[in-house]
Design an enzyme around this catalytic site. Structure first.
Site, short mmCIF file in Angstrom:
data_model
loop_
_atom_site.label_atom_id
_atom_site.label_comp_id
_atom_site.label_asym_id
_atom_site.label_seq_id
_atom_site.Cartn_x
_atom_site.Cartn_y
_atom_site.Cartn_z
N ASP A 90 0.87 -1.17 0.00
CA ASP A 90 0.00 0.00 0.00
C ASP A 90 0.91 1.23 0.00
OD1 ASP A 90 -2.26 1.45 -0.04
OD2 ASP A 90 -3.06 0.75 1.87
N ASP A 263 -7.97 -7.28 0.76
CA ASP A 263 -7.08 -7.36 1.93
C ASP A 263 -7.87 -6.86 3.11
OD1 ASP A 263 -6.81 -4.37 1.18
OD2 ASP A 263 -5.84 -4.51 3.14
N CYS A 301 -12.68 -27.93 9.57
CA CYS A 301 -11.65 -26.97 9.19
C CYS A 301 -10.28 -27.66 9.19
CB CYS A 301 -11.65 -25.77 10.14
SG CYS A 301 -10.30 -24.60 9.80
N CYS A 303 -7.32 -26.14 9.33
CA CYS A 303 -6.22 -25.30 9.84
C CYS A 303 -5.49 -25.98 11.00
CB CYS A 303 -6.73 -23.91 10.25
SG CYS A 303 -7.36 -23.83 11.93
N CYS A 306 -7.48 -25.93 14.35
CA CYS A 306 -8.60 -26.88 14.43
C CYS A 306 -8.12 -28.33 14.42
CB CYS A 306 -9.59 -26.63 13.30
SG CYS A 306 -10.57 -25.13 13.57
N HIS A 332 -6.37 -19.68 12.53
CA HIS A 332 -7.69 -20.17 12.08
C HIS A 332 -8.39 -19.13 11.20
CE1 HIS A 332 -11.68 -21.91 11.91
NE2 HIS A 332 -12.12 -20.69 12.18
#
Lengths: 380, 380
Positions: A90, A263, A301, A303, A306, A332
């Site tokens: 940015d 984003d 999930c 991840c 999890c 997560h």
């Protein structure tokens, strides 16, 4: 550099592929925010493991700390933070909005009084592009004037004119090898201004176009309207990026409006307060309801959090202030946003995005607290 | 359960192997401290990757939060925190010292006024062993009275008598399947009391013996003396554990005095202040000297932080308050302590411990700041 692979029949959703110096990005994509050269609480290996393939850095913040002398000596931002994938930086234009109390807009840029030590820092098209060139980001953003959603018509027009003029100056600046530059469309919810700004930027032929002036405290319908107003003028063969957005449900709706890139600080910011995103909406893991809940944050999930920990354990960690708690919620939530985009891409590719979108919206119950967190600008 | 594999010729250093319900522990060993069911800032996968094979939990703190109801429902501490390796639990005896202002010593234990909400909590031999049984730790510690190093002779004697009496009561309590119980020798730097306490505990035939009443604010020579006084009476065929110690240089010296097991909060605690351990001593990564230092924390270190990040980057993260900075220093420091113990074991096995010890001491320059951090009791 950008290939449009498919357009959805039921909406404006698009499947695309953006090729950068540091790798290929499948769109629609969610980009994790690493303002100060770190996606908060997450390491680069974890980011790769969860399928993150492009992250953000911030010109204003990196220029203050660690400063360009160190970033130059490190060989740019990729090497400094050891992230080998694509980076979008940015420009500092958002700080014209978020740091409004410590900056003065001038003809050729903006004078900031450092939020840290009060020292003066001047950012304009030339400075912002020069810093991004040295950072070596794959995608640089033009330096724009991002006005608040409470601007008067006169203020909004002035911001758009400044944004267009500065975009022209940014376009002329030298770039890092292979670096793309995206223009930023401003104009609030004024159709004429959005059109005028979009057409002026398209004339300058950028590598992609962002819709700015969203995620500045406006209510959701106004945000959707601003994106729609900007998107309609953008060329189909260039990527479109809605800056600073949003919740998972908003992302799906914005994909349906033709946006390719997103984003947002939400996944990591709300994680630090104990909030986890699920397909049914967000939940506050600190709540007493989870004290003996030995299920993962979200069933199914994939991840790391999890796969390894229960709600009860994470609740305990958050309540006693153990860093592993906010780390795991950050992991997560970030994986959740990335997985939603993976599912979005699969749905567009498979011709089922319309059904996916309906089902997603039907399951997801937005939480007021999270919408307010989005409105609170601090981190980006 | 404990095999003594080799004794050094030049010192009292020992090579051993301790077999627990959840795995084998090679000694001498450094155990990472996970007071509240988490080794601060580090996840279990990272711990395994860096060769940690036994960690600590704390009876007092876990009993308060999350509380035994939840730990029981989770199926014990291993399942709750998803750590499949061996766990040693401290009994709460150290909190008799560290929480001296909120506790009252009584005949059958200690009454604590919770540091959290002021509620009353009674811990004695029966309670502490009961909690550790339910936690399901591989090694439980007896509930002792850990007196400050400033105690009067009369106070010290009272603490030792209480410790011996309570040890007898602990010995009678039921255990979790396969759970070992270690006695704790108190007595400060009084040779008679150390001997009396050690002999009484040995009569009770514990699975191992700890030297307590160290890491309670005493100067280093007094600490070394206390360990020497306790160690000399301990049986060779049982593991010896020096509680709450120490710096890397101290660990090597304590190994030379016949100690097999160590735990200490130093690696993670000082990491959060930006201090990193190296073979030459500790360094403060936040210092300006490292701002453009693109070497790893320590050349040749195999930890994740040193394999991936530079001092300059870590310094930046610490200075801007990014969690990844303290995470990576926690990882490096913990791996450093574990690697020192790996090298110690290899040296004993190879018959070169004497040379290793001399070289280690010659390279390592102790830092006053770190010695003071050790003296500050807060986390264990």
């Amino acid at each position: 550099m950008f290939e449009l692979l498919k357009t959805d029949v039921s909406s404006k959703a698009r499947l695309g592929r953006l090729t950068t110096t540091h790798g290929v990005v499948d769109t629609p994509v969610f980009m994790s925010v690493g303002t100060q050269a770190s996606v908060k609480a997450i390491d680069p290996r974890e980011l790769r493991d969860m399928g993150a393939n492009i992250i953000l850095g911030n010109t204003y913040h990196l220029n203050i700390r660690p400063g360009m002398e160190i970033l130059r000596a490190a060989g740019g931002l990729h090497a400094f933070m050891n992230w080998q994938g694509p980076i979008l930086t940015d420009s500092g234009g958002f700080q014209v909005f978020s740091l409004a109390t410590i900056r003065k807009i001038q003809q050729h840029g903006v004078e900031f009084r450092s939020h840290l030590d009060g020292s003066l820092l001047f950012l304009g098209p030339k400075e912002a592009m020069g810093i991004q060139r040295e950072l070596g980001s794959d995608i640089a953003m033009v330096f724009d004037d991002c006005p608040p959603h409470t601007s008067t018509p006169r203020e909004l027009r002035a911001a758009v004119e400044r944004t267009m003029r500065w975009a022209g100056e940014c376009r002329e600046q030298p770039r890092a090898p292979g670096q793309m530059v995206f223009g930023i469309v401003q104009g609030g919810i004024n159709p004429e201004l959005r059109e005028e700004c979009a057409r002026a930027l398209i004339q300058l032929d950028f590598n992609g176009y962002a819709i700015g002036g969203v995620s500045v405290g406006e209510p959701e319908p106004e945000m959707m309207r601003a994106v729609e107003l900007g998107e309609q003028f953008l060329p189909a063969d260039k990527p479109r990026y809605a800056m600073g957005l949003g919740t998972p449900a908003q992302l799906v709706e914005l994909v349906a409006r033709g946006v390719d890139m997103f984003d947002c600080v939400l996944p990591t910011r709300v994680a630090r307060n104990g909030t986890a995103f699920t397909r049914k909406g967000s939940i506050s893991i600190k709540g007493g309801a989870y004290k003996a809940d030995f299920r993962p944050i979200e069933e199914g999930c994939d991840c790391f959090a999890c796969q390894n920990f229960t709600r009860a354990y994470l609740r305990h960690l958050l309540n006693v202030g153990e860093i592993l708690g906010l780390r795991m919620l950050s992991v997560h939530n970030t994986r959740m946003f990335i997985k939603v985009m993976e599912d979005v891409r699969a749905a567009i590719a498979g011709g089922s995005f319309g059904a996916f979108r309906r089902e997603f919206a039907a399951n997801y119950v937005p939480t007021q607290k999270v919408l307010l967190a989005r409105a609170a600008v601090a981190e980006r």
